[in-house]
Design a protein around this motif. Structure first.
Motif, PDB file in Angstrom:
ATOM      1  N   ALA A 355     -14.569  16.683  71.863  1.00  0.00           N
ATOM      2  CA  ALA A 355     -14.357  17.662  72.935  1.00  0.00           C
ATOM      3  C   ALA A 355     -13.795  18.971  72.391  1.00  0.00           C
ATOM      4  CB  ALA A 355     -13.432  17.078  73.991  1.00  0.00           C
ATOM      5  N   LEU A 356     -12.872  18.900  71.442  1.00  0.00           N
ATOM      6  CA  LEU A 356     -12.308  20.113  70.853  1.00  0.00           C
ATOM      7  C   LEU A 356     -13.359  20.866  70.035  1.00  0.00           C
ATOM      8  CD1 LEU A 356      -8.816  18.778  69.737  1.00  0.00           C
ATOM      9  CD2 LEU A 356      -9.237  20.485  71.515  1.00  0.00           C
ATOM     10  N   ALA A 357     -14.165  20.134  69.277  1.00  0.00           N
ATOM     11  CA  ALA A 357     -15.210  20.780  68.472  1.00  0.00           C
ATOM     12  C   ALA A 357     -16.224  21.477  69.363  1.00  0.00           C
ATOM     13  CB  ALA A 357     -15.895  19.747  67.587  1.00  0.00           C
ATOM     14  N   GLU A 358     -16.564  20.854  70.486  1.00  0.00           N
ATOM     15  CA  GLU A 358     -17.543  21.461  71.385  1.00  0.00           C
ATOM     16  C   GLU A 358     -16.951  22.626  72.172  1.00  0.00           C
ATOM     17  OE1 GLU A 358     -19.176  18.082  73.526  1.00  0.00           O
ATOM     18  OE2 GLU A 358     -20.758  17.891  71.999  1.00  0.00           O
ATOM     19  N   ARG A 359     -15.643  22.816  72.080  1.00  0.00           N
ATOM     20  CA  ARG A 359     -15.004  24.020  72.612  1.00  0.00           C
ATOM     21  C   ARG A 359     -14.940  25.130  71.570  1.00  0.00           C
ATOM     22  NH1 ARG A 359     -13.281  20.047  75.870  1.00  0.00           N
ATOM     23  NH2 ARG A 359     -12.307  20.490  77.901  1.00  0.00           N
ATOM     24  N   GLY A 360     -15.484  24.868  70.375  1.00  0.00           N
ATOM     25  CA  GLY A 360     -15.591  25.909  69.364  1.00  0.00           C
ATOM     26  C   GLY A 360     -14.515  25.902  68.296  1.00  0.00           C
ATOM     27  N   PHE A 361     -13.661  24.854  68.264  1.00  0.00           N
ATOM     28  CA  PHE A 361     -12.583  24.804  67.277  1.00  0.00           C
ATOM     29  C   PHE A 361     -13.014  24.013  66.043  1.00  0.00           C
ATOM     30  CE2 PHE A 361     -10.420  25.251  71.375  1.00  0.00           C
ATOM     31  CZ  PHE A 361      -9.574  26.321  71.118  1.00  0.00           C
ATOM     32  N   PRO A 362     -12.520  24.417  64.850  1.00  0.00           N
ATOM     33  CA  PRO A 362     -12.714  23.548  63.678  1.00  0.00           C
ATOM     34  C   PRO A 362     -11.824  22.318  63.797  1.00  0.00           C
ATOM     35  CG  PRO A 362     -11.366  25.453  63.103  1.00  0.00           C
ATOM     36  CD  PRO A 362     -11.815  25.663  64.524  1.00  0.00           C
ATOM     37  N   VAL A 363     -12.422  21.145  63.607  1.00  0.00           N
ATOM     38  CA  VAL A 363     -11.706  19.880  63.831  1.00  0.00           C
ATOM     39  C   VAL A 363     -12.003  18.921  62.687  1.00  0.00           C
ATOM     40  CG1 VAL A 363     -11.335  17.925  65.392  1.00  0.00           C
ATOM     41  CG2 VAL A 363     -11.929  20.168  66.337  1.00  0.00           C
ATOM     42  N   HIS A 364     -10.952  18.257  62.223  1.00  0.00           N
ATOM     43  CA  HIS A 364     -11.113  17.183  61.248  1.00  0.00           C
ATOM     44  C   HIS A 364     -10.633  15.883  61.891  1.00  0.00           C
ATOM     45  CE1 HIS A 364      -9.721  15.090  57.280  1.00  0.00           C
ATOM     46  NE2 HIS A 364     -10.864  14.605  57.728  1.00  0.00           N
ATOM     47  N   LEU A 365     -11.519  14.909  62.041  1.00  0.00           N
ATOM     48  CA  LEU A 365     -11.172  13.588  62.571  1.00  0.00           C
ATOM     49  C   LEU A 365     -10.925  12.649  61.410  1.00  0.00           C
ATOM     50  CD1 LEU A 365     -10.941  11.407  64.799  1.00  0.00           C
ATOM     51  CD2 LEU A 365     -13.433  11.138  64.645  1.00  0.00           C
ATOM     52  N   SER A 366      -9.722  12.108  61.346  1.00  0.00           N
ATOM     53  CA  SER A 366      -9.364  11.141  60.308  1.00  0.00           C
ATOM     54  C   SER A 366      -9.216   9.791  60.976  1.00  0.00           C
ATOM     55  CB  SER A 366      -8.057  11.560  59.629  1.00  0.00           C
ATOM     56  OG  SER A 366      -7.683  10.622  58.643  1.00  0.00           O
TER      57      SER A 366
END
Length: 596
Positions: A355-366
């Motif tokens: 959801a955060l990535a689709e809002r345009g933010f760079p996201v790293h899921l660990s």
């Protein structure tokens, strides 16, 4: 319940939180007592609700249950036992060692290993000393020791002076150090556990892949110790009674698939299947019906509890997107999903990251998803701005073990090395090893979002804090600390940098264990951001009578979270299809509610 047909004197119920082992233990004890057998029911669960379930005020000694002739019950408080044990062990050093060193010792004795060993110490007095319970025909325990604890207690070197001189800083040797005097009692206890003529160990699970995998792991650990007297109890097996209810038919399908694909080792065990209960299993009458075939008239949903009916109003509020919008407002930082195994924290973490990535933010899921299904499906779709890495607990543990054995184990004899190797198999070791990988991920939160699905407990954070304080006390040169380590604790405790989501289920044990987790975090000066109640039936339209009953029963625990534990709460609906892959994760938050 087939294991009661020829019940052994000792019955142990074990399983992960929320699978229903307390209900199964209570129902078994009542059924044996109804046959005229004199039964003692014992709980060593820190979150025990035996008093509520049996409608009897219990103490730490056998108390008669008035509603069930021939039944006595008692609550052993392992936290109290662990606290008393910790005080005995630390007291001689107060005023002798620096305060930082004493604080470090106290936290060393505050972990799950101390709690487990203290609990073992208490029920060993009941199981290993035949005279202590000679007036009873059966002893029913609703909690069993893990394979790790049993292995540790069977090592001869565990009773040597090695522990008193050990300086390796590993996880369970300290908590074990004061128990040498009880060696013979523990030996008899371990012997009783492995004697199939005296003891049956009931592995309680749910018809879900994660719960069945945990039962299989436990079964294997116990078999290594020759505890082969095992019986599998699958609790909550669901069969739809209303074929027009899509939720009911989907739940039966998922249940059938999980049982059909269970690990082969479990398929070889004698098995009892217990139907999903429509009502909460509180009260002797309800427990007597557990596992009994019921007519359709018995499945009518219970009447609403008007004192908590307002919980339904949460369905009219904004969906979980609102919670994610609040998380997104910071623009970067760390989001941690925390909770007991099986509550869905990996899935929630993946959904938040997507959801955060689709809002345009760079996201790293660990993620530590063992099968890497969540990570693989998201990574395969190559979502813009989203990177995924998997922390491999086994690899992290192995690297940590090698490091400790190479350093702390270098000067030990064979017995000492054997004890150290066993200590490094503990759950505490896994937490410490994964923590190191977690620390590497946290540093990335300065310029992006980092979403972590496995986070350190409050105990581990405090242990790190006290270890750093002790190190500074010894070196007097805090500048020797690596910058990442120096910054880790302040980052975790900064509510503008780190947001903790506590994930639970709308059931008694998961909620109470989550509350305990929150208390631990607050001890470590970390305030959770929100609670997420996962897999709830509350937001769904349901006609199946069993599921309607479950939906009504959820209200008590949703109400408890909203009014006693959380500042803000999100409720995620049970999914008719497993929430995997990007499409499944998008669906996850569509039928959900928030309340604050």
């Amino acid at each position: 319940m087939d294991f009661l047909q020829t019940a052994t004197r000792n019955l142990f119920f074990t399983g992960k939180g929320g699978v229903g082992k307390t209900s199964m233990a209570c129902a078994s004890a009542i059924r044996l007592a109804d046959r005229g057998r004199r039964v003692l029911l014992v709980s060593t669960d820190p979150a025990s609700n035996l008093d509520e379930v049996l409608a009897t005020t219990l103490r730490s000694e056998p108390t008669a249950v008035d509603a069930v002739p021939n039944l006595w019950a008692m609550n052993i408080d392992p936290e109290q036992a662990a606290g008393e044990y910790r005080d005995r062990m630390v007291a001689p050093y107060r005023g002798v060692l620096p305060d930082a060193a004493v604080q470090s010792m106290e936290e060393q004795f505050s972990g799950s290993c101390t709690l487990e060993i203290a609990a073992f110490d208490e029920f060993a007095k009941l199981l290993g000393d035949a005279q202590a319970t000679e007036e009873f025909d059966h002893i029913v325990f609703d909690t069993a020791p893990t394979g790790h604890t049993l292995r540790l207690l069977t090592l001869p070197s565990a009773w040597s002076g090695f522990m008193e001189t050990n300086t390796s800083g590993t996880s369970c040797l300290g908590p074990l150090a004061g128990l040498q005097a009880q060696q013979e009692l523990y030996k008899k206890t371990v012997e009783a556990l492995s004697d199939g003529k005296r003891t049956t160990l009931v592995l309680v699970t749910r018809p879900e892949p994660s719960a069945l995998a945990e039962a299989d792991r436990t079964s294997g650990e116990l078999r290594v110790l020759a505890v082969t007297n095992q019986h599998l109890a699958i609790n909550g097996v669901f069969q739809a009674t209303d074929a027009s209810d899509p939720v009911a038919t989907a739940m039966q399908s998922r249940c059938d698939q999980a049982i059909a694909s269970m690990p082969s080792r479990l398929k070889k065990l004698d098995r009892t299947s217990v139907p999903l209960a429509a009502r909460g299993l509180v009260g002797v009458d309800a427990l007597r019906q557990l596992g009994v075939d019921r007519s359709m008239s018995d499945l009518t949903a219970p009447s609403e509890d008007h004192t908590i009916a307002h919980v339904d109003n949460a369905a009219d509020s904004v969906a979980m997107d609102s919670l994610i919008d609040t998380l997104a407002a910071q623009g970067h930082g760390v989001i941690m999903t925390m909770g007991k195994g099986g509550v869905g924290k990996t899935t929630v973490a993946a959904g938040v990251a997507l959801a955060l990535a689709e809002r345009g933010f760079p996201v790293h899921l660990s993620t530590t998803d063992p099968a890497a299904h969540v990570a693989a499906t998201i990574a395969a779709d190559q979502i813009d701005g989203l990177t995924v890495s998997r922390i491999d607990p086994e690899r992290e543990i192995e690297a940590y073990r090698e490091e400790v054995m190479r350093t702390a184990g270098a000067e030990l004899d064979d017995q000492g090395r054997a004890l150290l190797e066993e200590d490094l198999r503990s759950p505490c070791t896994e937490e410490i090893a994964v923590f190191r990988a977690f620390a590497r991920a946290v540093a990335e939160g300065e310029d992006r979002f980092v979403v972590v699905d496995t986070a350190p407990t409050g105990h581990t954070i405090l242990l790190l804090d006290s270890a750093l304080a002790y190190h500074r006390e010894v070196t007097r040169q805090s500048r020797q600390m690596p910058e990442s380590v120096e910054n880790l604790l302040p980052r975790l405790r900064d509510p503008n940098f780190t947001r903790v989501l506590i994930v639970t289920l709308p059931e008694s044990t998961p909620v109470h264990e989550a509350a305990k987790l929150q208390d631990d975090l607050r001890r470590a000066r970390i305030e959770p951001f929100a609670w997420v109640i996962n897999q709830s039936l509350a937001p769904l339209e349901i006609t199946d009578p069993v599921l309607s009953g479950r939906k009504a029963h959820e209200k008590k625990y949703i109400h408890e979270v909203l009014n006693q534990h959380a500042d803000q709460t999100a409720i995620i609906a049970w999914q008719t299809t497993p929430p995997t892959g990007t499409n499944g994760l998008r669906e996850l938050f569509l039928v959900s509610t928030t309340s604050g």
